[in-house]
Write a protein that holds these residues in place. Structure first.
Motif, PDB file in Angstrom:
ATOM      1  N   ALA A   1       0.834  -1.202   0.000  1.00  0.00           N
ATOM      2  CA  ALA A   1       0.000   0.000   0.000  1.00  0.00           C
ATOM      3  C   ALA A   1       0.868   1.250   0.000  1.00  0.00           C
ATOM      4  O   ALA A   1       0.544   2.243  -0.678  1.00  0.00           O
ATOM      5  N   ALA A   2       1.976   1.232   0.737  1.00  0.00           N
ATOM      6  CA  ALA A   2       2.885   2.382   0.756  1.00  0.00           C
ATOM      7  C   ALA A   2       3.455   2.632  -0.635  1.00  0.00           C
ATOM      8  O   ALA A   2       3.527   3.781  -1.090  1.00  0.00           O
ATOM      9  N   ALA A   3       3.811   1.568  -1.337  1.00  0.00           N
ATOM     10  CA  ALA A   3       4.315   1.710  -2.705  1.00  0.00           C
ATOM     11  C   ALA A   3       3.209   2.207  -3.631  1.00  0.00           C
ATOM     12  O   ALA A   3       3.423   3.098  -4.468  1.00  0.00           O
ATOM     13  N   ALA A   4       2.009   1.669  -3.469  1.00  0.00           N
ATOM     14  CA  ALA A   4       0.882   2.059  -4.324  1.00  0.00           C
ATOM     15  C   ALA A   4       0.470   3.506  -4.085  1.00  0.00           C
ATOM     16  O   ALA A   4      -0.002   4.181  -5.009  1.00  0.00           O
ATOM     17  N   SER A   5       0.673   4.000  -2.867  1.00  0.00           N
ATOM     18  CA  SER A   5       0.263   5.380  -2.561  1.00  0.00           C
ATOM     19  C   SER A   5       1.054   6.398  -3.370  1.00  0.00           C
ATOM     20  O   SER A   5       0.600   7.521  -3.578  1.00  0.00           O
ATOM     21  N   LYS A   6       2.223   5.995  -3.851  1.00  0.00           N
ATOM     22  CA  LYS A   6       3.063   6.901  -4.639  1.00  0.00           C
ATOM     23  C   LYS A   6       2.664   6.927  -6.110  1.00  0.00           C
ATOM     24  O   LYS A   6       3.163   7.762  -6.871  1.00  0.00           O
ATOM     25  N   THR A   7       1.769   6.006  -6.514  1.00  0.00           N
ATOM     26  CA  THR A   7       1.401   5.919  -7.925  1.00  0.00           C
ATOM     27  C   THR A   7      -0.105   6.079  -8.140  1.00  0.00           C
ATOM     28  O   THR A   7      -0.649   5.553  -9.106  1.00  0.00           O
ATOM     29  N   LEU A   8      -0.752   6.785  -7.231  1.00  0.00           N
ATOM     30  CA  LEU A   8      -2.195   7.000  -7.374  1.00  0.00           C
ATOM     31  C   LEU A   8      -2.479   7.844  -8.610  1.00  0.00           C
ATOM     32  O   LEU A   8      -1.688   8.729  -8.963  1.00  0.00           O
ATOM     33  N   ALA A   9      -3.601   7.577  -9.256  1.00  0.00           N
ATOM     34  CA  ALA A   9      -3.973   8.311 -10.463  1.00  0.00           C
ATOM     35  C   ALA A   9      -4.184   9.800 -10.163  1.00  0.00           C
ATOM     36  O   ALA A   9      -3.816  10.660 -10.969  1.00  0.00           O
ATOM     37  N   GLN A  10      -4.775  10.095  -9.010  1.00  0.00           N
ATOM     38  CA  GLN A  10      -5.026  11.483  -8.617  1.00  0.00           C
ATOM     39  C   GLN A  10      -4.346  11.766  -7.299  1.00  0.00           C
ATOM     40  O   GLN A  10      -4.326  10.916  -6.407  1.00  0.00           O
ATOM     41  N   ARG A  11      -3.810  12.976  -7.168  1.00  0.00           N
ATOM     42  CA  ARG A  11      -3.204  13.378  -5.902  1.00  0.00           C
ATOM     43  C   ARG A  11      -4.330  13.641  -4.902  1.00  0.00           C
ATOM     44  O   ARG A  11      -5.238  14.421  -5.173  1.00  0.00           O
TER      45      ARG A  11
END
Length: 86
Positions: free
Chosen positions: A10-20
């Motif tokens: 989840a920490a890694a995925a939080s850096k690649t979210l489609a929208q800030r």
């Protein structure tokens, strides 16, 4: 996958979210991450009265005092998954 692995993913995925995310959500992510990794807030609050970002981060983390690392990690994973779905 155990909780620690889910948390790291989840920490890694939080850096690649489609929208800030908005600032409130970013503070929530930050505080849950810190509580999930470091536990209760430590150190002194920021002394510079004009460092609003550091103060907001510290206060957000401080509000989670007493929450277990596991509980914070579960909430973090759930929040990131919710953000990914949007």
């Amino acid at each position: 996958m155990d909780l620690q692995q889910q948390f790291e993913a989840a920490a890694a995925a939080s850096k690649t979210l489609a929208q800030r995310p908005d600032n409130e959500t970013l503070l929530q992510l930050y505080s849950l991450y810190k509580q999930g990794t470091d536990g209760d807030v430590n150190g002194e609050a920021p002394s510079n009265p004009f460092d609003f970002v550091a103060k907001a981060k510290y206060e957000a983390w401080e509000k989670l005092k007493g929450k277990s690392k596991e509980s914070a990690q579960e909430e973090y994973v759930a929040l990131v998954n919710k953000l990914k779905a949007n």
